[in-house]
Scaffold this active site. Structure first.
Site, PDB file in Angstrom:
ATOM      1  N   LYS A  33      26.657  -5.218  -2.432  1.00 11.45           N
ATOM      2  CA  LYS A  33      28.111  -5.363  -2.614  1.00 11.45           C
ATOM      3  C   LYS A  33      28.858  -4.762  -1.436  1.00 11.45           C
ATOM      4  CE  LYS A  33      27.482  -4.353  -7.509  1.00 11.45           C
ATOM      5  NZ  LYS A  33      27.779  -3.277  -8.457  1.00 11.45           N
ATOM      6  N   ARG A  35       0.805  -1.221   0.000  1.00 10.72           N
ATOM      7  CA  ARG A  35       0.000   0.000   0.000  1.00 10.72           C
ATOM      8  C   ARG A  35       0.840   1.275   0.000  1.00 10.72           C
ATOM      9  NH1 ARG A  35      -2.758  -4.070   1.999  1.00 10.72           N
ATOM     10  NH2 ARG A  35      -0.683  -4.510   2.760  1.00 10.72           N
ATOM     11  N   THR A  36       1.772   1.370   0.941  1.00 13.13           N
ATOM     12  CA  THR A  36       2.519   2.627   1.111  1.00 13.13           C
ATOM     13  C   THR A  36       3.347   2.918  -0.137  1.00 13.13           C
ATOM     14  OG1 THR A  36       2.650   2.033   3.435  1.00 13.13           O
ATOM     15  CG2 THR A  36       4.022   3.858   2.706  1.00 13.13           C
ATOM     16  N   ARG A  57      11.185   3.822   3.703  1.00 10.29           N
ATOM     17  CA  ARG A  57      10.755   2.808   4.681  1.00 10.29           C
ATOM     18  C   ARG A  57      11.997   2.018   5.062  1.00 10.29           C
ATOM     19  NH1 ARG A  57       5.660  -1.179   4.658  1.00 10.29           N
ATOM     20  NH2 ARG A  57       4.753   0.815   5.274  1.00 10.29           N
ATOM     21  N   HIS A  81       4.709   5.630  11.702  1.00 12.89           N
ATOM     22  CA  HIS A  81       4.233   5.526  10.312  1.00 12.89           C
ATOM     23  C   HIS A  81       3.283   6.721  10.121  1.00 12.89           C
ATOM     24  CE1 HIS A  81       3.147   3.972   6.514  1.00 12.89           C
ATOM     25  NE2 HIS A  81       2.771   2.745   6.831  1.00 12.89           N
TER      26      HIS A  81
HETATM   27  N1   CP Z   1      -0.317  -0.054   5.845  1.00  9.46           N
HETATM   28  C1   CP Z   1       0.911  -0.342   5.341  1.00  9.46           C
HETATM   29  O1   CP Z   1       1.935   0.254   5.689  1.00  9.46           O
HETATM   30  O2   CP Z   1       0.887  -1.327   4.385  1.00  9.46           O
HETATM   31  P1   CP Z   1       2.174  -1.767   3.541  1.00  9.46           P
HETATM   32  O3   CP Z   1       3.137  -2.428   4.476  1.00  9.46           O
HETATM   33  O4   CP Z   1       1.647  -2.698   2.474  1.00  9.46           O
HETATM   34  O5   CP Z   1       2.775  -0.524   2.942  1.00  9.46           O
END
Ligand code: CP
Length: 312
Positions: free
Chosen positions: A85, A57-58, A107, A135
């Protein structure tokens, strides 16, 4: 224009900036309903998506948000990079920045990694989830979706259900919801809710039925399968019996509670399909609003002052 250069987390984030992002997101939400879902707002801006951890999603919603705003985007995947590497994180990112980029969406499994990144690059940094820490864009899209459903956040009663200790979604939601005037009760296994978390202005109730009686909406957290087998959640069957959001459990309560989940879901564990796919679930609205929220965040961090002409 937002007060902070980066979006690293919602701890201490100005309430008026959360409101500005949500207001702007509703404007961009209209763009997503058009046949041509694109505006020129970030033309000439280059954004790199640095994902060191899996995401559906993110990652996709950031990429779509960038494309809808006409930004140039590049996706970096750690598994196919020169990190393999032995190149360091710092060298990797400084080399990417040398190619004249404006922003990094990152992320990373390590809590604090996005803040660390700001210490050696000039580009805007947006935290797309850092380990068990925060998040923030998920919490903003969750709050936008509550706004859409209830027309307000102030005074709403929100239950957050599950493993609070390891949830970046929970922590960012707590900071955001408390700042915006909601009431929050946390519910889950006692050993997965840090007692000092009440210092953040939330309450704890281990009885799910009492929380269901009280709440306007529930944010149901994913049972993190990767934590199974290490003694944190010994049995999924026991978890479902005590904290699973099932049709039978919801039917015991007269009012219809709104159900949210950040995804990915473990159907049959923290939430049953009959609930996840029901009309009271707004899970796919959260996903759609994720694109609009991320458009708003990118626009306000990179495009300057919001002007109506930018979305016309
Ligand atoms: N809600 C969320 O962060 O989903 P993903 O891990 O798929 O990005």
């Amino acid at each position: 224009m937002l007060q902070q250069k980066h979006l690293l987390g919602l701890e201490g984030y100005p309430q008026e900036d959360i409101q500005a992002i949500i207001d702007t997101a509703f404007n961009f939400r209209e763009v997503l309903d058009r046949p041509i879902k694109k505006v020129p707002s970030l033309q000439g801006i280059t954004i790199v998506n640095l994902f060191f951890e899996n995401s559906t999603r993110t990652r996709i919603s950031f990429e779509l948000a960038q494309k809808r705003l006409s930004a140039d985007t590049v996706n970096f995947s750690a598994s196919s990079s020169s990190l393999k590497k032995g190149e360091s994180f710092k060298d990797t990112v400084q080399n990417i920045e040398a190619m004249k980029i404006d922003a990094v969406v990152m992320r990373h499994p390590a809590p604090g990694a996005p803040r660390h990144l700001t210490e050696f690059i000039d580009a805007v940094v947006i935290n797309a989830g850092d380990g068990t820490h925060e998040h923030p864009t998920q919490a903003i899209l969750d709050m936008m979706t509550l706004y859409e459903k209830f027309g307000k956040i102030k005074g709403l009663k929100i239950g957050i259900i599950g493993d609070i200790s390891h949830s970046r979604v929970a922590l960012s939601n707590i900071y955001g919801l408390i700042s915006m005037g909601a009431e929050v009760i946390l519910c889950g296994p006692a050993h997965l809710i840090p007692p000092y978390i009440t210092d953040l202005g939330v309450k704890i109730n281990y009885n799910l039925d009492e929380v269901l009686e009280w709440a306007d909406a529930l944010n149901v957290l994913r049972v993190q399968n990767e934590r199974m087998g290490v003694g944190l959640i010994p049995s999924t069957r026991e978890y479902r019996a005590l904290f699973g959001i099932t049709e039978e459990r919801l039917e015991k309560h007269a009012k219809e509670i709104v159900i949210m989940h950040p995804g990915p879901m473990n159907r049959g564990v923290e939430i049953d399909s009959a609930v996840a796919d029901s009309d009271q679930a707004i899970i796919l609205d959260q996903v759609l609003n994720g694109v609009a929220s991320r458009m708003a965040i990118l626009y306000l961090l990179l495009g300057g002052k919001y002007e109506d002409k930018d979305i016309k």
